[in-house]
Design an enzyme around this catalytic site. Sequence first.
Site, mmCIF file in Angstrom:
data_model
loop_
_atom_site.group_PDB
_atom_site.id
_atom_site.type_symbol
_atom_site.label_atom_id
_atom_site.label_comp_id
_atom_site.label_asym_id
_atom_site.label_seq_id
_atom_site.Cartn_x
_atom_site.Cartn_y
_atom_site.Cartn_z
ATOM 1 C CG PHE A 120 -1.781 1.230 1.314
ATOM 2 C CD1 PHE A 120 -2.854 1.389 0.464
ATOM 3 C CD2 PHE A 120 -1.516 2.228 2.249
ATOM 4 C CE1 PHE A 120 -3.661 2.517 0.537
ATOM 5 C CE2 PHE A 120 -2.323 3.350 2.338
ATOM 6 C CZ PHE A 120 -3.395 3.497 1.468
ATOM 7 N N GLY A 121 0.648 2.130 -0.960
ATOM 8 C CA GLY A 121 1.360 3.394 -1.031
ATOM 9 C C GLY A 121 0.435 4.556 -0.744
ATOM 10 C CE1 TYR A 122 2.666 7.444 4.162
ATOM 11 C CE2 TYR A 122 2.508 5.058 4.010
ATOM 12 C CZ TYR A 122 3.140 6.177 4.485
ATOM 13 O OH TYR A 122 4.244 6.056 5.275
ATOM 14 N N GLY A 123 2.066 7.904 -0.232
ATOM 15 C CA GLY A 123 2.860 9.097 -0.558
ATOM 16 C C GLY A 123 3.329 8.984 -1.995
ATOM 17 C CB SER A 124 6.671 9.270 -3.562
ATOM 18 O OG SER A 124 7.364 8.275 -2.834
ATOM 19 C CD GLU B 179 9.280 4.220 0.526
ATOM 20 O OE1 GLU B 179 9.027 4.975 1.480
ATOM 21 O OE2 GLU B 179 9.119 4.554 -0.661
#
Length: 189
Positions: free
Chosen positions: A24-28, A99
């Site tokens: 799950f990605g929430y930024g870049s 990350e």
Amino acid sequence: MSHNTIELNKQRQPLDHLESVWLFGYGSLIYKADFPYLQRKPACIWGWQRRFWQGSHDHRGTPEAPGRVATLVEVPGARCAGMAYEVTPEVFDHLDHREKNGYLRVFTELEWLDAEGNAEGLVYMASADNEAYLGPASEADIATHIARSEGPSGPNSEYLLKLAEALRELDEHDDHVFAIERELLKQLE
């Protein structure tokens, strides 16, 4: 905790035994998928809010002048939308490096935005106990910080503006991100 988390993530959560994993990605990670994936779907997680409280010493800033990037903070009942990618475990060599600045992998439940159902997936979170954590500040102060920060991956402002654009493409509203964007655009004028 050191802000370089590559080895810690490998020790805490070996993934070799899995054929694929949802990320799950929430930024870049919403707008910059620089890794191979099997499929992607808009998704959300519950109980978390996106906040620009994490320092970036390696991408959107430098060790001497870190930028500000997104992390998640726990807020009961909150909803955070983003993009989920189904990836093979080999992809985490790249992702753990990308990350590495204070983020740890955590398993969480993902809920699909465009279909019924959910799945378990991984998310990278940077908590307050890592050396790169900058903590809360007003949206105006965060915008000022972002306006003056730049790193090997480019201007910190680009990160924020691309994230805001990606959230609009998902038809998602994020008060925090959009308030910082408004302040940043005022400062850039």
